[in-house]
Design a protein around this motif. Structure first.
Motif, PDB file in Angstrom:
ATOM      1  N   PRO A 109       0.840  -1.208   0.000  1.00 16.47           N
ATOM      2  CA  PRO A 109       0.000   0.000   0.000  1.00 16.47           C
ATOM      3  C   PRO A 109       0.875   1.258   0.000  1.00 16.47           C
ATOM      4  O   PRO A 109       1.891   1.313   0.689  1.00 16.47           O
ATOM      5  CB  PRO A 109      -0.787  -0.111   1.319  1.00 16.47           C
ATOM      6  CG  PRO A 109      -0.634  -1.525   1.776  1.00 16.47           C
ATOM      7  CD  PRO A 109       0.591  -2.089   1.137  1.00 16.47           C
ATOM      8  N   GLY A 110       0.494   2.195  -0.823  1.00 14.62           N
ATOM      9  CA  GLY A 110       1.247   3.453  -0.879  1.00 14.62           C
ATOM     10  C   GLY A 110       2.349   3.443  -1.928  1.00 14.62           C
ATOM     11  O   GLY A 110       2.809   4.484  -2.360  1.00 14.62           O
ATOM     12  N   ALA A 111       2.782   2.259  -2.355  1.00 10.15           N
ATOM     13  CA  ALA A 111       3.813   2.184  -3.409  1.00 10.15           C
ATOM     14  C   ALA A 111       3.112   1.817  -4.714  1.00 10.15           C
ATOM     15  O   ALA A 111       2.029   1.230  -4.691  1.00 10.15           O
ATOM     16  CB  ALA A 111       4.838   1.135  -3.044  1.00 10.15           C
ATOM     17  N   ASP A 112       3.722   2.178  -5.816  1.00 10.21           N
ATOM     18  CA  ASP A 112       3.042   1.929  -7.081  1.00 10.21           C
ATOM     19  C   ASP A 112       4.024   1.435  -8.138  1.00 10.21           C
ATOM     20  O   ASP A 112       4.116   1.990  -9.223  1.00 10.21           O
ATOM     21  CB  ASP A 112       2.340   3.215  -7.526  1.00 10.21           C
ATOM     22  CG  ASP A 112       1.356   2.922  -8.653  1.00 10.21           C
ATOM     23  OD1 ASP A 112       0.957   1.750  -8.793  1.00 10.21           O
ATOM     24  OD2 ASP A 112       1.015   3.859  -9.400  1.00 10.21           O
ATOM     25  N   ARG A 113       4.763   0.385  -7.754  1.00 12.17           N
ATOM     26  CA  ARG A 113       5.715  -0.135  -8.729  1.00 12.17           C
ATOM     27  C   ARG A 113       5.024  -1.160  -9.633  1.00 12.17           C
ATOM     28  O   ARG A 113       4.032  -1.782  -9.242  1.00 12.17           O
ATOM     29  CB  ARG A 113       6.895  -0.780  -7.991  1.00 12.17           C
ATOM     30  CG  ARG A 113       7.778   0.253  -7.321  1.00 12.17           C
ATOM     31  CD  ARG A 113       8.735  -0.388  -6.376  1.00 12.17           C
ATOM     32  NE  ARG A 113       8.037  -1.016  -5.258  1.00 12.17           N
ATOM     33  CZ  ARG A 113       8.655  -1.642  -4.245  1.00 12.17           C
ATOM     34  NH1 ARG A 113       9.973  -1.717  -4.237  1.00 12.17           N
ATOM     35  NH2 ARG A 113       7.963  -2.172  -3.270  1.00 12.17           N
ATOM     36  N   ARG A 114       5.617  -1.318 -10.818  1.00  8.90           N
ATOM     37  CA  ARG A 114       5.044  -2.254 -11.786  1.00  8.90           C
ATOM     38  C   ARG A 114       5.199  -3.697 -11.279  1.00  8.90           C
ATOM     39  O   ARG A 114       6.244  -4.056 -10.730  1.00  8.90           O
ATOM     40  CB  ARG A 114       5.804  -2.086 -13.101  1.00  8.90           C
ATOM     41  CG  ARG A 114       5.389  -2.997 -14.203  1.00  8.90           C
ATOM     42  CD  ARG A 114       6.102  -2.643 -15.476  1.00  8.90           C
ATOM     43  NE  ARG A 114       7.553  -2.836 -15.369  1.00  8.90           N
ATOM     44  CZ  ARG A 114       8.402  -2.575 -16.350  1.00  8.90           C
ATOM     45  NH1 ARG A 114       7.968  -2.053 -17.479  1.00  8.90           N
ATOM     46  NH2 ARG A 114       9.692  -2.788 -16.195  1.00  8.90           N
ATOM     47  N   THR A 115       4.157  -4.519 -11.458  1.00 11.69           N
ATOM     48  CA  THR A 115       4.255  -5.927 -11.068  1.00 11.69           C
ATOM     49  C   THR A 115       4.191  -6.817 -12.307  1.00 11.69           C
ATOM     50  O   THR A 115       3.759  -6.372 -13.379  1.00 11.69           O
ATOM     51  CB  THR A 115       3.098  -6.347 -10.127  1.00 11.69           C
ATOM     52  OG1 THR A 115       1.915  -6.477 -10.905  1.00 11.69           O
ATOM     53  CG2 THR A 115       2.883  -5.362  -9.000  1.00 11.69           C
ATOM     54  N   VAL A 116       4.579  -8.077 -12.118  1.00  7.67           N
ATOM     55  CA  VAL A 116       4.531  -9.005 -13.261  1.00  7.67           C
ATOM     56  C   VAL A 116       3.106  -9.163 -13.793  1.00  7.67           C
ATOM     57  O   VAL A 116       2.911  -9.314 -15.003  1.00  7.67           O
ATOM     58  CB  VAL A 116       5.127 -10.384 -12.879  1.00  7.67           C
ATOM     59  CG1 VAL A 116       6.628 -10.332 -12.774  1.00  7.67           C
ATOM     60  CG2 VAL A 116       4.509 -10.962 -11.618  1.00  7.67           C
ATOM     61  N   VAL A 117       2.128  -9.089 -12.901  1.00  8.21           N
ATOM     62  CA  VAL A 117       0.733  -9.256 -13.350  1.00  8.21           C
ATOM     63  C   VAL A 117       0.315  -8.071 -14.230  1.00  8.21           C
ATOM     64  O   VAL A 117      -0.433  -8.240 -15.200  1.00  8.21           O
ATOM     65  CB  VAL A 117      -0.208  -9.437 -12.134  1.00  8.21           C
ATOM     66  CG1 VAL A 117      -1.667  -9.492 -12.574  1.00  8.21           C
ATOM     67  CG2 VAL A 117       0.156 -10.708 -11.369  1.00  8.21           C
ATOM     68  N   ASP A 118       0.843  -6.874 -13.940  1.00  2.54           N
ATOM     69  CA  ASP A 118       0.509  -5.695 -14.771  1.00  2.54           C
ATOM     70  C   ASP A 118       0.908  -5.901 -16.230  1.00  2.54           C
ATOM     71  O   ASP A 118       0.356  -5.266 -17.133  1.00  2.54           O
ATOM     72  CB  ASP A 118       1.265  -4.444 -14.268  1.00  2.54           C
ATOM     73  CG  ASP A 118       0.810  -4.017 -12.889  1.00  2.54           C
ATOM     74  OD1 ASP A 118      -0.315  -4.366 -12.503  1.00  2.54           O
ATOM     75  OD2 ASP A 118       1.611  -3.336 -12.193  1.00  2.54           O
TER      76      ASP A 118
END
Ligand code: URA
Length: 329
Positions: A109-118
């Motif tokens: 929560p609060g972070a917005d890094r790219r994930t593999v699912v994205d």
């Protein structure tokens, strides 16, 4: 009266067995393999089950080999009970993970890094999770699925499915370090942010691929997946990792999928993954009795045998950078 299955075998009535489809190698996989993949027994034991008359395919009793079946289409019974089938709503995706991407479903929560699912634009993506973990900076093969059973088989050390990494390290690696890595290194065990002891990694297969100026390219195959294991093992012998890419998981290869791209696995690839877990589990030897060490105290811990080319450090403190308590393979 119970229905008697028609017989497929040497005693079959030729009139009722018109060159049975089961003898056609084009139609699927060898029947004993299909049974073994479904977890019935080993392939050898499945051959015996077939020859002893325990197996029916689409109502035919099969007693001779070779025979071929298609697990997706055929109704296969062992002693009258259907074998496990692939669930049609299971999904399997191979992604070539770029650097600076989290191997998780959602960032904190609060972070917005790219994930593999994205990165996976697939209707089932919201239900998928990554199998094991690669570090934020590590690139390469990540499998995404909603099949928890297969994910467990691919990551649990009990199954020992091999994972292969291509690695660039700082420095020209020397034969002594190669020998140490192959034998297994002592890495700290951590729980809840505390070091609880040290234990030896299992054997590693290692190939020195080439020099690259002052650096070395290696290929390493591990059968376990401790947190940041490759980085920690190489740092421990004095060769910090500059680049790390996973290129294989069991029989799956990364080849042919561009960085940031993905593809759906074919059914035969999923079956091959299951087989590799079964094989790896059967092939594992007894653990070395000397592998575990007690808690490491700063004074009494095991001492390092060498200082590597890059100002290497002792085995017991080499991996003090370990952070999360996770299975990171
Ligand atoms: N080992 C590591 O050190 N990092 C990874 O991402 C995977 C294996």
């Amino acid at each position: 009266m119970p229905r008697r299955p028609r017989q497929h075998g040497p005693h079959a009535d030729p009139a009722s067995d018109p060159a049975s489809a089961l003898r056609n190698a084009q139609r699927g996989e060898r029947l004993q393999r299909v049974l073994a993949d479904a977890g019935v027994a080993s392939r050898r034991a499945c051959e015996a089950l077939i020859e002893e008359g325990h197996v029916e395919v689409n109502g035919e009793l099969v007693t001779t080999l070779p025979a071929w079946a298609d697990p997706a289409q055929d109704t296969i019974l062992v002693d009258g009970r259907p074998i496990r089938r692939e669930k049609p709503d299971n999904h399997y995706i191979l992604l070539n993970k770029p650097a600076r991407t989290l191997t998780t479903v959602e960032d904190e929560p609060g972070a917005d890094r790219r994930t593999v699912v994205d990165l996976v634009d697939h209707p089932a993506a919201p239900r998928l999770f990554p199998v094991g973990r690669l570090d934020f900076e590590t690139t390469g093969l990540v499998l995404l699925t909603n099949d928890g059973d297969l994910a467990n088989r691919l990551t649990h050390p009990r199954y020992g499915v091999p994972k292969t990494y291509r690695v660039k390290v700082r420095g020209r690696i020397d034969p002594e370090a190669v020998g140490e890595l192959e034998e297994g290194s002592y890495l700290a065990d951590r729980k809840g942010g505390q070091t609880t002891g040290a234990s030896r990694t299992s054997r590693v297969e290692l190939a020195v691929l080439r020099w690259d100026g002052p650096d070395t390219w290696l290929e390493l195959t591990l059968r376990e997946g401790r947190n940041r294991q490759v980085r920690r093992m190489l740092s421990a012998v004095g060769y910090p990792v500059k680049k790390l890419e996973r290129v294989a998981m069991g029989p799956l290869r990364l080849k042919g999928v561009a960085r940031g791209s993905w593809r759906v696995l074919a059914a035969h690839e999923v079956r091959a993954l299951r087989r590799s877990a079964a094989q790896a589990e059967r092939g594992r030897g007894a653990p070395r009795s000397s592998d575990r060490r007690g808690p490491v105290s700063p004074k009494k811990g095991p001492t390092g045998r060498r200082a590597g080319a890059g100002g290497g450090c002792s085995r017991d403190r080499a991996d003090s950078a370990t952070t999360r308590d996770q299975r990171g393979d």
